[in-house]
Design a protein around this motif. Structure first.
Motif, PDB file in Angstrom:
ATOM      1  N   GLY A  55      24.131 135.652  76.451  1.00  0.00           N
ATOM      2  CA  GLY A  55      23.843 135.983  77.837  1.00  0.00           C
ATOM      3  C   GLY A  55      23.251 134.828  78.607  1.00  0.00           C
ATOM      4  O   GLY A  55      23.613 134.581  79.752  1.00  0.00           O
ATOM      5  N   SER A  56      22.307 134.068  77.987  1.00  0.00           N
ATOM      6  CA  SER A  56      21.696 132.959  78.697  1.00  0.00           C
ATOM      7  C   SER A  56      22.561 131.720  78.667  1.00  0.00           C
ATOM      8  O   SER A  56      22.629 130.973  79.635  1.00  0.00           O
ATOM      9  N   ALA A  59      25.369 131.189  81.362  1.00  0.00           N
ATOM     10  CA  ALA A  59      25.001 130.873  82.728  1.00  0.00           C
ATOM     11  C   ALA A  59      25.123 129.411  83.049  1.00  0.00           C
ATOM     12  O   ALA A  59      25.224 129.033  84.199  1.00  0.00           O
ATOM     13  N   ARG A  87      26.489 137.652  82.625  1.00  0.00           N
ATOM     14  CA  ARG A  87      25.601 137.331  83.733  1.00  0.00           C
ATOM     15  C   ARG A  87      24.494 138.373  83.873  1.00  0.00           C
ATOM     16  O   ARG A  87      23.332 138.037  84.108  1.00  0.00           O
ATOM     17  N   GLU A 105      21.994 137.808  81.159  1.00  0.00           N
ATOM     18  CA  GLU A 105      21.143 136.657  81.461  1.00  0.00           C
ATOM     19  C   GLU A 105      20.089 137.022  82.502  1.00  0.00           C
ATOM     20  O   GLU A 105      18.920 136.635  82.385  1.00  0.00           O
ATOM     21  N   HIS A 136      17.393 139.124  80.842  1.00  0.00           N
ATOM     22  CA  HIS A 136      16.561 138.284  79.983  1.00  0.00           C
ATOM     23  C   HIS A 136      15.665 137.375  80.825  1.00  0.00           C
ATOM     24  O   HIS A 136      14.507 137.119  80.466  1.00  0.00           O
ATOM     25  N   ALA A 137      16.195 136.884  81.943  1.00  0.00           N
ATOM     26  CA  ALA A 137      15.413 136.011  82.813  1.00  0.00           C
ATOM     27  C   ALA A 137      14.205 136.744  83.373  1.00  0.00           C
ATOM     28  O   ALA A 137      13.080 136.218  83.386  1.00  0.00           O
ATOM     29  N   LEU A 172      17.505 133.102  88.919  1.00  0.00           N
ATOM     30  CA  LEU A 172      18.138 132.724  87.657  1.00  0.00           C
ATOM     31  C   LEU A 172      17.536 131.444  87.102  1.00  0.00           C
ATOM     32  O   LEU A 172      17.245 131.343  85.907  1.00  0.00           O
ATOM     33  N   ARG A 183      15.567 131.054  83.662  1.00  0.00           N
ATOM     34  CA  ARG A 183      16.009 130.161  82.578  1.00  0.00           C
ATOM     35  C   ARG A 183      14.849 129.317  82.072  1.00  0.00           C
ATOM     36  O   ARG A 183      14.672 129.135  80.864  1.00  0.00           O
TER      37      ARG A 183
END
Length: 214
Positions: A18-19, A22, A71, A74, A77-78, A182, A186
């Motif tokens: 997922g990360s 990006a 996306r 991510e 998670h972000a 985002l 990150r």
């Protein structure tokens, strides 16, 4: 590899997908045999001076739905990483709620503030951990069941609480804010992983060496 090790490797790759997706670059022209017509440039996420970067070509693993799922993963998670990083630093600075976390276990918030954040989590009773995880599950279930799913063209998952109203924000400004979110997320993912690594493997993060909180 043995079966258990294969399963661990597969789980790790899925967690990172997922990360990592990006940072993917704009995809080259796709052949008729490829499933996805959508590229990372189509869904945004990169800001100057950095372009999309995907050395593992994770953005080409599946269909448009797969890329949109990456996306969304991510983004979630972000957000979690930003909350985790902020919470870690607040706990490390000694700030805490008043009163007791658990009267039955005789655990106060003050006692947790005297531990490192990792040790403080370990000291939370299992019932408390279950409540936290259960709340996360309900929030996840709620965001995944609202309207048209993001893999089908719907909006990306939104923050459940507090609820933000962006109805008066222009599309251009909103896109800029999305990219900032985002990028901050990150960095937060890198930060919280560094905090945990420094705690469990002393000296693994030189910048954090010698700091009691880590």
């Amino acid at each position: 590899l043995s079966c258990p090790r294969k399963m661990k490797v597969a789980a790790l790759l899925l967690a990172l997908a997922g990360s990592a997706a990006a940072f993917a670059p704009s995809a080259p022209a796709q052949s008729a045999t490829q499933l996805s017509a959508l590229t990372l440039d189509d869904i945004g996420g990169s800001t100057a001076p950095l372009k999309n970067y995907d050395p593992l070509r994770l953005s080409l693993l599946g269909s448009d739905e797969t890329l949109l799922w990456f996306r969304a993963a991510e983004l979630k998670h972000a957000r979690c990483a930003m909350v985790a990083t902020t919470g870690y630093l607040i706990n490390a600075a000694g700030f805490h709620f008043p009163g007791m976390l658990s009267t039955s276990e005789n655990i106060s918030f003050e006692s947790l503030s005297n531990m490192s954040p990792v040790d403080a989590w370990a000291a939370v009773p299992d019932a408390g951990k279950a409540q936290i995880i259960g709340t996360i599950f309900v929030a996840e279930l709620y965001t995944e069941s609202q309207g048209t799913h993001y893999t089908k063209g719907g909006k990306m998952p939104e923050v459940v609480f507090p609820k933000f109203d962006f109805s008066g924000v222009s599309a251009e400004t909103l896109e800029t804010k999305r990219c900032r979110e985002l990028n901050n997320g990150r960095l937060a993912m890198i930060a919280i992983m560094s905090f945990i690594s420094a705690h469990n493997i002393p000296g693994s993060v030189p910048a954090l060496a010698g700091i009691d909180a880590f």
